[in-house]
Design an enzyme around this catalytic site. Structure first.
Site, PDB file in Angstrom:
ATOM      1  N   GLU A 148       0.826  -1.209   0.000  1.00 36.50           N
ATOM      2  CA  GLU A 148       0.000   0.000   0.000  1.00 36.50           C
ATOM      3  C   GLU A 148       0.863   1.263   0.000  1.00 36.50           C
ATOM      4  O   GLU A 148       0.546   2.254  -0.675  1.00 36.50           O
ATOM      5  CB  GLU A 148      -0.927   0.000   1.222  1.00 36.50           C
ATOM      6  CG  GLU A 148      -1.969  -1.103   1.241  1.00 36.50           C
ATOM      7  CD  GLU A 148      -3.052  -0.949   0.178  1.00 36.50           C
ATOM      8  OE1 GLU A 148      -3.048   0.065  -0.555  1.00 36.50           O
ATOM      9  OE2 GLU A 148      -3.907  -1.849   0.080  1.00 36.50           O
TER      10      GLU A 148
ATOM     11  N   ASP B 193      -5.233  -9.860  -8.001  1.00 34.96           N
ATOM     12  CA  ASP B 193      -5.478  -9.012  -9.162  1.00 34.96           C
ATOM     13  C   ASP B 193      -4.235  -8.419  -9.827  1.00 34.96           C
ATOM     14  O   ASP B 193      -3.926  -8.683 -10.991  1.00 34.96           O
ATOM     15  CB  ASP B 193      -6.469  -7.899  -8.795  1.00 34.96           C
ATOM     16  CG  ASP B 193      -6.120  -7.178  -7.491  1.00 34.96           C
ATOM     17  OD1 ASP B 193      -5.061  -7.463  -6.892  1.00 34.96           O
ATOM     18  OD2 ASP B 193      -6.912  -6.319  -7.068  1.00 34.96           O
TER      19      ASP B 193
ATOM     20  N   GLU C 141     -11.973   0.606 -10.510  1.00 34.62           N
ATOM     21  CA  GLU C 141     -11.583  -0.379 -11.519  1.00 34.62           C
ATOM     22  C   GLU C 141     -12.429  -0.333 -12.779  1.00 34.62           C
ATOM     23  O   GLU C 141     -11.904  -0.463 -13.899  1.00 34.62           O
ATOM     24  CB  GLU C 141     -11.624  -1.791 -10.908  1.00 34.62           C
ATOM     25  CG  GLU C 141     -10.511  -2.068  -9.919  1.00 34.62           C
ATOM     26  CD  GLU C 141     -10.760  -1.445  -8.556  1.00 34.62           C
ATOM     27  OE1 GLU C 141      -9.784  -1.249  -7.795  1.00 34.62           O
ATOM     28  OE2 GLU C 141     -11.940  -1.138  -8.245  1.00 34.62           O
TER      29      GLU C 141
END
Length: 617
Positions: free
Chosen positions: A206, A351, A520
């Protein structure tokens, strides 16, 4: 607004009229008027002879002049005398001047993509929304990671590095929000180095994608990296961003150096540059394999190869591990360097592994005979595996979606699809054309059969992603959806929009009905519009933006996540994620704008939408 032009439409018409061709009759009348002179030419034989020649010439002009009802010439576009003499060059019309455009119209046409003024208006609406979101954050949470807009306070959920400031910075640069660039840049210069030196635990992934990626993008967009692009002259000098990025990355490297294998630990203690594994000992496959774009670019601009070397060891190691048709489990052990479990999915924890395979290859020049070809090969194999093992169609209307294999390829298929999976249409399209438009890639014979198959799948999946929005009462997607198949059916879990033709295809569980302002789907709409030029993707993006405006905007400033998108009015969650400013609004702004701004064949976006330049050799 531009100033009014110093002439009128009447003037433009007059200017154009001056260059229109005159008919032979007008030529004759004008000629006769000019025949009167002091000497009477008709009174002598020479004059009479000249008049006869003039009349004969005018007659010839009348014979070859074609009126509206004249028959077509023997060859289209050619004018001839009887006898075949060509007069095309002699009778060619002088060029007609086009109407002059105002400066605003001229710029619009020069840009090309925004020839319809409504998209410029809609892009401005997104820019205004970003300003409104920032205003709430600045007022109530400046320096905190995230804004809680309903409570009107800040919260640190990402390590306390002011993540919203850095995540939003390059978006403000791209939009031309100079006052926000000034405020955010000043905060970075005054506070971020100190914060980094004092903070405790942060997550490697992150912090890399949001903070390190944001700093590096800001460095490039503000004129760093030999000034290849300079979107702002506001705020600190580029080296300020680069120096902070190096200090942060030096501390993050401990995640790699502390691990006994090439797989880094997930958590770093910034203040003393130490690292340790996450509770349970496992790292997420997506997390360890989605820091390479950032570390590669930092090595390129700093001249220090240590960053790239450590990050690329991860992908080189994963290359050697066993896979299922290119697909990998979502957990990997830093202790053993091996995958853990059999859970295969392209949603959370899986992902961006697939995303970075193709993007890192593109970043390094996208050559098939390079040291990075193995990444393209891994991506190609994985996408074949996706098509074979994970793609299904819903019933009754046949939406194409990507499901999961919770127990591996030999276990039961789950028709579950996270909103996070909606990154895939954009990645498939990008991998097919390498950032070029489909038209150009076809014209240059650059698309293989497999590229065309992936592009087709990208468009089909984008439809499913958009319909996840369409089926709900709010027009906003849930965090997770299930799809009705012959093997899986549940009643009473529709999205609330009964008029949707796909209302029976999509199932939304009670626990999955929240919306976190995720990017997304609009990311994929942006990429697909750039590549296909199909305006339906812009229309869909605008529809999503309007739903955000209607249901997530907080009057006092900022936007909030929602608890249930299937009911109106929706319950609110009181959180504005950093990626709403860093990704969602950025992609919407670029979707409605001109293709020359951050072109896809010159930049790759990291998984937090921070654009980094492609290496061209």
């Amino acid at each position: 607004m531009s100033k009014s032009l110093p002439y009128s439409v009447k003037d433009v018409n007059y200017d154009n009229a001056k260059f229109r061709h005159r008919s032979p009759l007008k030529v004759l009348s004008q000629s006769m008027l000019t025949l009167s002179t002091k000497r009477n030419y008709a009174s002598c034989s020479t004059g009479k002879f000249l008049i006869l020649i003039l009349i004969f010439g005018i007659g010839c002009l009348l014979l070859i002049s074609k009126g509206p009802n004249d028959s077509a010439p023997n060859e289209k576009g050619k004018v001839t005398f009887v006898g075949g003499l060509r007069l095309g060059k002699l009778l060619r019309k002088p060029p007609r001047l086009p109407p002059r455009l105002s400066p605003d119209e001229g710029q619009l046409r020069a840009n090309g993509s925004n020839s319809d003024p409504k998209w410029a208006v809609r892009q401005q609406s997104v820019k205004d929304a970003f300003d409104f979101a920032w205003s709430g954050y600045r007022k109530y949470a400046m320096g905190y990671d995230e804004l809680m807009p309903i409570s009107q306070r800040g919260v640190d959920g990402l390590g306390g590095l002011g993540a919203t400031v850095v995540d939003a910075l390059d978006t403000a640069m791209i939009m031309g929000h100079d006052h926000i660039v000034s405020e955010a840049g000043a905060w970075v210069e005054a506070h971020l180095l100190e914060r980094i030196s004092q903070k405790d635990q942060v997550n490697l992934f992150e912090t890399t994608i949001r903070v390190l990626g944001g700093l590096l993008s800001a460095y490039h967009l503000s004129g760093g990296d030999q000034g290849t692009v300079n979107m702002t002259h506001i705020g600190p000098k580029p080296d300020v961003y680069l120096n902070v990025a190096k200090d942060l990355a030096d501390r993050l490297l401990s995640a790699f150096s502390s691990s006994p294998t090439p797989i880094p630990y997930s958590d770093v203690i910034l203040r003393d540059s130490t690292a340790h594994p996450a509770p349970g000992g496992m790292s997420s496959t997506a997390e360890v394999a989605s820091v390479q774009l950032e570390f590669n670019y930092l090595s390129a601009v700093s001249g220090d190869l240590k960053y790239s070397a450590e990050a690329m060891k991860v992908l080189a190691h994963i290359k050697t591990l066993p896979k299922t048709e290119g697909l990998v489990p979502i957990y990997i052990s830093p202790q053993s360097g091996e995958f853990v479990g059999e859970n295969i999915r392209l949603g959370s924890r899986g992902d961006s592994y697939y995303e970075y395979l193709i993007k890192v290859w593109l970043q390094q020049g996208g050559k098939l005979n390079s040291n990075f070809t193995y990444l393209h090969d891994m991506y190609t194999e994985a996408m074949k595996g996706v098509r074979h093992l994970l793609v299904r169609k819903s019933i009754p209307k046949g939406l194409v979606f990507v499901g999961e294999l919770p127990y591996g390829s030999k276990g039961e298929f789950s028709p579950k699809m996270d909103h996070l999976v909606c990154f895939l249409p954009g990645t498939l399209a990008l991998g097919a054309t390498k950032g070029l438009t489909k038209e150009k890639a076809l014209a240059e014979n650059l698309l293989s059969f497999e590229d065309l198959e992936n592009l087709k799948l990208a468009e089909e999946l984008a439809k499913a992603c958009f319909e996840m929005y369409e089926v709900t009462a709010t027009g906003l997607a849930p965090e997770i959806a299930y799809f009705h198949t012959e093997e899986h059916s549940e009643d009473g879990l529709e999205g609330g929009n009964k008029s949707s033709m796909y209302a029976k295809d999509i199932i939304i569980h009670q626990a999955d009905r929240h919306n976190l302002l995720r990017p997304e789907t609009v990311e994929s709409l942006f990429v697909l519009y750039r590549i296909t030029k199909d305006t339906k993707y812009r229309d869909q993006g605008w529809q999503i933006f309007e739903a955000f405006e209607k249901y997530t905007k907080v009057k006092t400033g900022g936007y909030t996540s929602l608890d249930d998108v299937t009911e109106v009015p929706p319950r609110r969650r009181d959180k504005m994620e950093t990626f709403f400013l860093g990704e969602t609004l950025k992609y919407l702004y670029l979707l409605f704008g001109d293709d020359s701004v951050i072109p896809l064949d010159k930049f790759v976006f990291n998984t937090e939408a921070h654009p980094l330049p492609i290496k061209h050799t």
